[in-house]
Design an enzyme around this catalytic site. Structure first.
Site, PDB file in Angstrom:
ATOM      1  N   ALA A  48      49.214  32.747  55.363  1.00 25.24           N
ATOM      2  CA  ALA A  48      49.542  31.333  55.614  1.00 25.24           C
ATOM      3  C   ALA A  48      48.633  30.325  54.926  1.00 25.24           C
ATOM      4  CB  ALA A  48      49.488  31.081  57.125  1.00 25.24           C
ATOM      5  N   THR A  50      47.596  29.908  51.428  1.00 26.63           N
ATOM      6  CA  THR A  50      47.773  29.402  50.057  1.00 26.63           C
ATOM      7  C   THR A  50      49.230  29.597  49.633  1.00 26.63           C
ATOM      8  OG1 THR A  50      47.239  31.555  49.053  1.00 26.63           O
ATOM      9  CG2 THR A  50      45.394  30.020  49.346  1.00 26.63           C
ATOM     10  N   GLU A  74      40.519  34.913  54.748  1.00 24.47           N
ATOM     11  CA  GLU A  74      39.779  33.978  53.903  1.00 24.47           C
ATOM     12  C   GLU A  74      38.285  34.029  54.217  1.00 24.47           C
ATOM     13  OE1 GLU A  74      41.040  32.537  51.411  1.00 24.47           O
ATOM     14  OE2 GLU A  74      43.201  32.524  51.800  1.00 24.47           O
ATOM     15  N   LEU A 138      52.310  37.886  51.915  1.00 24.70           N
ATOM     16  CA  LEU A 138      50.998  38.440  51.574  1.00 24.70           C
ATOM     17  C   LEU A 138      50.913  38.754  50.089  1.00 24.70           C
ATOM     18  CD1 LEU A 138      50.040  41.036  54.345  1.00 24.70           C
ATOM     19  CD2 LEU A 138      49.436  38.625  54.196  1.00 24.70           C
ATOM     20  N   TYR A 234      56.517  43.114  34.748  1.00 29.47           N
ATOM     21  CA  TYR A 234      56.761  42.647  36.115  1.00 29.47           C
ATOM     22  C   TYR A 234      57.916  43.405  36.770  1.00 29.47           C
ATOM     23  CZ  TYR A 234      56.379  39.781  40.214  1.00 29.47           C
ATOM     24  OH  TYR A 234      56.181  39.392  41.517  1.00 29.47           O
ATOM     25  N   LYS A 243      58.572  45.377  44.646  1.00 30.94           N
ATOM     26  CA  LYS A 243      59.531  44.333  45.031  1.00 30.94           C
ATOM     27  C   LYS A 243      60.880  44.958  45.401  1.00 30.94           C
ATOM     28  CE  LYS A 243      56.863  40.713  44.604  1.00 30.94           C
ATOM     29  NZ  LYS A 243      56.358  40.066  45.822  1.00 30.94           N
TER      30      LYS A 243
END
Length: 396
Positions: A48, A50, A74, A138, A234, A243
């Site tokens: 939550a 960035t 963080e 995430l 990618y 993904k």
């Protein structure tokens, strides 16, 4: 202390608390300017602090008037050493939410761990009862598996053959050729374990088991597809396999939520400057060309514009959520427009160190990169003595 940007490669080692606060205020102002969204009222954002996760939290709170719980990992400040930007972002977000009379609490720790899941469960039980929307956003290079205790590392590599193409050092503007060797051994398996959908599924299972999901609860995870030029590294590389796994997980989660009328979706978002994307070879050059085209067409968006559009024009229209043939929500639609991609492909061939300042938007890239760390905002006195020791109010 006087806080200035200190760079090491694609990472900035410092962050500016007042600049991060300004970034939050700017995003909140944008959301408020677009009007109220009749959406979720109790929102959990995993990741939550960035990028898209932060923008989701801001959109939930200031667009939908939602109570939000944010989970992130963080680094707080220590004397003479700044916190990570996500820490300052979260501190500023909580302060602004409090001023607006909105519930906002945060948990700082490893979201992959059972301990953080349990802390989150306890907080939801105590304060919110149930959750209507779970955002899973995430981005981590490593995952300590909570069951096996194995530390998995993700890699960004092509599969099967070395990939050679152009890239840019966005600090110097130098365009050069880069070759990336293909993955080997357990690279794919490890990357899927870190960046795939297993942990998303574990979160939803844990929440459901404790009866913390409201009827018709929705959960969203974020993905990217991108153009042909980045495919090898990618979408058809190791990260693409992760993904694929994430996208497949949406269907299994939806099945598991059938008795609640719940749904899981993957939203495919546009290419943006984030700490994660800055680390991927080829992507910064693509983004600087894409920005130039999308800005000239008047269709450029940052994280907050993307999330506002996701909520207002996809999730909460009162109609069925529109998806592509693979069940994914697409807010990369403007990026992937045929005319935009044709122009980018043409510029790609022309891109050199000499031509890029003219044909690309390297300045826009650099500006966005600095903004991630709280630098380069109007109205912030960067030469002023600044207190680096900032607390996130809900975290003792």
């Amino acid at each position: 202390m006087i806080i200035e940007p200190r760079m090491r490669g694609f990472i900035c080692l410092t962050a500016h608390p007042t600049g991060c606060e300004q970034n939050i205020k700017n995003q909140i102002a944008y959301i408020k300017s677009k009007g109220h969204i009749e959406g979720a009222k109790r929102v959990l954002v995993i990741g939550a602090s960035t990028g898209f996760g932060l923008a989701s939290r801001i959109t939930s709170a200031f667009g939908c008037d939602a109570s939000t719980i944010g989970v992130f990992f963080e680094k707080p400040a220590s004397q003479g050493k700044t916190a990570s930007p996500g820490w300052y972002n979260s501190a500023a977000f909580e302060n602004e939410a409090k001023k607006a009379g909105l519930y906002a609490k945060s948990i700082n720790g490893d979201a992959f761990s059972n301990d953080v899941k349990q802390q989150t469960i306890n907080l939801i039980k105590k304060d919110l009862g149930q959750i209507d929307l779970i955002i899973y956003s995430l981005a981590s290079p490593v995952r300590l598996h909570p069951t096996t205790g194995v530390l998995h590392r993700s890699v960004l590599k092509p599969i099967g053959a070395t990939f050679t193409n152009k890239t840019v050092d966005f600090h110097s503007g130098k365009v050069s050729e880069i070759s990336i060797a293909p993955c080997e051994g357990d690279d794919i398996e490890n990357t899927v374990t870190v960046m795939g959908g297993e942990d998303w599924s574990m979160w939803i299972d844990a929440l459901k088991k404790e009866n913390l999901l409201a009827n018709n609860a929705t959960t969203i995870a974020y993905s990217y597809i991108g153009p042909e030029v980045t495919e090898a590294v990618y979408r058809k590389g190791t990260i693409g396999k992760a993904k694929d796994h994430l996208e497949a997980t949406a269907f299994s989660i939806t099945d598991s939520l059938a008795d609640l009328g719940g749904k899981a979706y993957v939203s495919v978002n546009k290419a943006l400057v984030t700490q994660a994307s800055s680390a991927i070879p080829v992507i910064p050059l693509y983004i600087s060309l894409l920005y130039k085209i999308m800005k000239s067409e008047g269709i450029h968006e940052g994280c907050i514009e993307q999330m506002q559009r996701l909520y207002a024009q996809r999730l909460y229209t009162g109609n069925e959520i529109p998806t592509d043939d693979k069940g994914r929500i697409r807010i990369d639609d403007w990026e992937m427009r045929a005319d935009v991609q044709e122009k980018v492909a043409k510029l790609w061939l022309e891109a050199t160190t000499e031509t890029l300042p003219e044909i690309g938007d390297l300045e826009g890239y650099r500006s966005d990169f600095h903004n991630l760390f709280g630098f380069g905002f109007e109205g912030v006195e960067y030469k002023a003595d600044t207190n680096e020791m900032v607390n996130v109010s809900s975290i003792i």
